[in-house]
Design a protein around this motif. Structure first.
Motif, PDB file in Angstrom:
ATOM      1  N   ASN A 187       0.869  -1.179   0.000  1.00 21.36           N
ATOM      2  CA  ASN A 187       0.000   0.000   0.000  1.00 21.36           C
ATOM      3  C   ASN A 187       0.904   1.226   0.000  1.00 21.36           C
ATOM      4  N   ARG A 188       1.029   1.882  -1.170  1.00 22.14           N
ATOM      5  CA  ARG A 188       1.883   3.061  -1.281  1.00 22.14           C
ATOM      6  C   ARG A 188       1.090   4.363  -1.138  1.00 22.14           C
ATOM      7  N   SER A 189      -0.124   4.279  -0.645  1.00 22.94           N
ATOM      8  CA  SER A 189      -0.918   5.494  -0.427  1.00 22.94           C
ATOM      9  C   SER A 189      -0.730   5.982   1.005  1.00 22.94           C
ATOM     10  N   SER A 190      -1.218   7.200   1.265  1.00 22.23           N
ATOM     11  CA  SER A 190      -1.076   7.793   2.597  1.00 22.23           C
ATOM     12  C   SER A 190      -2.260   7.460   3.504  1.00 22.23           C
ATOM     13  N   ASP A 191      -3.136   6.550   3.078  1.00 21.74           N
ATOM     14  CA  ASP A 191      -4.278   6.109   3.879  1.00 21.74           C
ATOM     15  C   ASP A 191      -4.302   4.584   3.918  1.00 21.74           C
ATOM     16  N   TYR A 234      -6.655  -4.711   7.804  1.00 21.61           N
ATOM     17  CA  TYR A 234      -6.208  -3.535   7.063  1.00 21.61           C
ATOM     18  C   TYR A 234      -4.723  -3.679   6.739  1.00 21.61           C
ATOM     19  N   VAL A 235      -4.304  -2.890   5.765  1.00 18.71           N
ATOM     20  CA  VAL A 235      -2.876  -2.711   5.482  1.00 18.71           C
ATOM     21  C   VAL A 235      -2.586  -1.241   5.720  1.00 18.71           C
ATOM     22  N   PRO A 236      -1.680  -0.907   6.623  1.00 18.23           N
ATOM     23  CA  PRO A 236      -1.428   0.496   6.978  1.00 18.23           C
ATOM     24  C   PRO A 236      -0.907   1.300   5.791  1.00 18.23           C
ATOM     25  N   PRO A 237      -0.966   2.617   5.904  1.00 18.87           N
ATOM     26  CA  PRO A 237      -0.410   3.456   4.836  1.00 18.87           C
ATOM     27  C   PRO A 237       1.096   3.293   4.722  1.00 18.87           C
ATOM     28  N   CYS A 238       1.594   3.408   3.502  1.00 18.10           N
ATOM     29  CA  CYS A 238       3.039   3.370   3.252  1.00 18.10           C
ATOM     30  C   CYS A 238       3.685   2.119   3.838  1.00 18.10           C
ATOM     31  N   SER A 239       3.055   0.989   3.585  1.00 14.81           N
ATOM     32  CA  SER A 239       3.571  -0.249   4.174  1.00 14.81           C
ATOM     33  C   SER A 239       3.307  -1.425   3.241  1.00 14.81           C
ATOM     34  N   GLY A 247      -5.403 -24.114   2.006  1.00 14.94           N
ATOM     35  CA  GLY A 247      -4.164 -23.564   2.519  1.00 14.94           C
ATOM     36  C   GLY A 247      -4.433 -22.524   3.592  1.00 14.94           C
ATOM     37  N   MET A 248      -3.422 -22.245   4.404  1.00 20.34           N
ATOM     38  CA  MET A 248      -3.565 -21.214   5.430  1.00 20.34           C
ATOM     39  C   MET A 248      -2.191 -20.699   5.830  1.00 20.34           C
ATOM     40  N   LEU A 249      -2.201 -19.534   6.487  1.00 23.54           N
ATOM     41  CA  LEU A 249      -0.999 -18.962   7.082  1.00 23.54           C
ATOM     42  C   LEU A 249      -1.218 -18.921   8.583  1.00 23.54           C
ATOM     43  N   PRO A 250      -0.533 -19.719   9.336  1.00 26.53           N
ATOM     44  CA  PRO A 250      -0.799 -19.784  10.781  1.00 26.53           C
ATOM     45  C   PRO A 250      -0.525 -18.486  11.526  1.00 26.53           C
ATOM     46  N   ASP A 251       0.422 -17.692  11.040  1.00 28.57           N
ATOM     47  CA  ASP A 251       0.774 -16.443  11.710  1.00 28.57           C
ATOM     48  C   ASP A 251       0.540 -15.278  10.761  1.00 28.57           C
ATOM     49  N   ALA A 252      -0.081 -14.214  11.286  1.00 27.73           N
ATOM     50  CA  ALA A 252      -0.320 -13.022  10.478  1.00 27.73           C
ATOM     51  C   ALA A 252       1.011 -12.323  10.204  1.00 27.73           C
ATOM     52  N   PRO A 253       1.272 -11.987   8.957  1.00 25.46           N
ATOM     53  CA  PRO A 253       2.532 -11.297   8.652  1.00 25.46           C
ATOM     54  C   PRO A 253       2.557  -9.897   9.240  1.00 25.46           C
ATOM     55  N   VAL A 254       3.759  -9.428   9.534  1.00 21.89           N
ATOM     56  CA  VAL A 254       3.950  -8.098  10.111  1.00 21.89           C
ATOM     57  C   VAL A 254       4.144  -7.088   8.979  1.00 21.89           C
ATOM     58  N   ALA A 255       3.456  -5.943   9.096  1.00 23.95           N
ATOM     59  CA  ALA A 255       3.571  -4.895   8.082  1.00 23.95           C
ATOM     60  C   ALA A 255       4.899  -4.161   8.243  1.00 23.95           C
ATOM     61  N   GLU A 314       9.147   2.501   0.871  1.00 27.91           N
ATOM     62  CA  GLU A 314       9.485   3.743   0.169  1.00 27.91           C
ATOM     63  C   GLU A 314       9.637   3.431  -1.310  1.00 27.91           C
ATOM     64  N   PRO A 315       9.311   4.386  -2.199  1.00 25.01           N
ATOM     65  CA  PRO A 315       8.654   5.677  -1.910  1.00 25.01           C
ATOM     66  C   PRO A 315       7.184   5.495  -1.637  1.00 25.01           C
ATOM     67  N   CYS A 316       6.569   6.532  -1.078  1.00 21.41           N
ATOM     68  CA  CYS A 316       5.156   6.461  -0.737  1.00 21.41           C
ATOM     69  C   CYS A 316       4.492   7.783  -1.069  1.00 21.41           C
ATOM     70  N   HIS A 317       3.333   7.743  -1.705  1.00 18.50           N
ATOM     71  CA  HIS A 317       2.624   8.950  -2.104  1.00 18.50           C
ATOM     72  C   HIS A 317       2.172   9.738  -0.876  1.00 18.50           C
ATOM     73  N   GLY A 318       2.460  11.016  -0.876  1.00 22.11           N
ATOM     74  CA  GLY A 318       2.006  11.892   0.191  1.00 22.11           C
ATOM     75  C   GLY A 318       2.884  11.859   1.438  1.00 22.11           C
ATOM     76  N   LYS A 319       3.950  11.076   1.394  1.00 24.58           N
ATOM     77  CA  LYS A 319       4.844  10.988   2.559  1.00 24.58           C
ATOM     78  C   LYS A 319       6.089  11.804   2.281  1.00 24.58           C
ATOM     79  N   SER A 320       6.364  12.731   3.164  1.00 23.79           N
ATOM     80  CA  SER A 320       7.538  13.604   2.973  1.00 23.79           C
ATOM     81  C   SER A 320       8.768  12.978   3.595  1.00 23.79           C
TER      82      SER A 320
END
Length: 240
Positions: A102-106, A144-149, A222-230, A234-240
């Motif tokens: 997710n390369r957006s700022s939201d 969710y997937v956090p912004p810029c992550s 199939g499954m993923l037993p552990d949730a991946p860490v976000a 970079e780069p990310c839109h709207g991130k200075s």
């Protein structure tokens, strides 16, 4: 002699004056014969036709300009609505790690990651009638997937259900190919989108439904037993 010449000159002058007066009278009579009411009507009709033509041309070009403005507004609105969705992507590295970015700022929410993993040249389990199955279907949900992550899904994390033993096992240490990959998510405006390998579309009911074959060749779960860490990206839109 002098008096005769003077009389002749005066006669010529009177003749010229009489001719000029006659011409003037003729011109005046000609203007008097003009039907001014009819002429006024003709002029009014010509002026009306000109006005209609001008109005028609102006209306046509005005309508064309309005169409162009409406088309541009629609394109701008569509572009704005796709602005965040276009910044959501995924790909697979050579080491068989899946990146969802997710390369957006939201943030984006209700993120479904779907893919099929195929173990090349290796049967993972036997299905009905001892049919070998080499494909595993994954459907993972993230709040969710956090912004810029980005989130990373590695092959080592993937598990499949062995239909013979009923146990969850790790994918074998063989090359795995990924098919039918897509990411479904909800953007900041509440619109649902589906990102596939080659296109981005708004989600419609039934658009994510597809068959995995008959019961003999249906992929394993199939499954993923552990949730991946976000992780930040970079780069990310709207991130200075």
């Amino acid at each position: 002699m002098g008096n005769g010449r003077t009389s002749a000159r005066l006669a010529r002058l009177r003749t010229r004056r009489d001719r000029a007066t006659a011409r003037q009278g003729h011109t005046e009579r000609r203007w008097l014969r003009v039907d001014w009411a009819r002429l006024g009507t003709i002029v009014a009709i010509i002026a009306g036709i000109g006005t209609l033509l001008f109005t028609g041309v102006a209306t046509y070009y005005g309508a064309e300009i309005s169409k162009d403005q409406l088309r541009q507004s629609q394109e701008d609105a569509e572009q704005e609505s796709r602005d965040q969705a276009m910044r959501i992507s995924f790909w697979v590295e050579r080491d068989e790690t899946i990146h969802v970015v997710n390369r957006s700022s939201d943030p984006v929410s209700a993120v479904f990651v779907t893919f099929d993993a195929w173990s090349s040249g290796h049967r993972l389990s036997l299905g009905p009638k001892n049919v070998g199955i080499s494909k595993v279907h994954f459907l993972e949900l993230y709040q969710y997937v956090p912004p810029c992550s980005e989130i990373l899904i590695t092959k080592e994390e993937m598990r499949f259900e062995n239909r013979q033993t009923g146990k969850w096992e790790q994918l074998p240490d063989r090359r795995v190919l990924f098919y039918e990959m897509s990411v479904q998510f909800v953007d900041r405006d509440g619109l649902k989108w589906v990102r596939s390998i080659d296109k981005l579309t708004q989600w419609k009911r039934g658009s994510d439904e597809h068959s995995h074959g008959n019961s003999l060749t249906e992929p394993l779960r199939g499954m993923l037993p552990d949730a991946p860490v976000a992780k930040s990206v970079e780069p990310c839109h709207g991130k200075s």
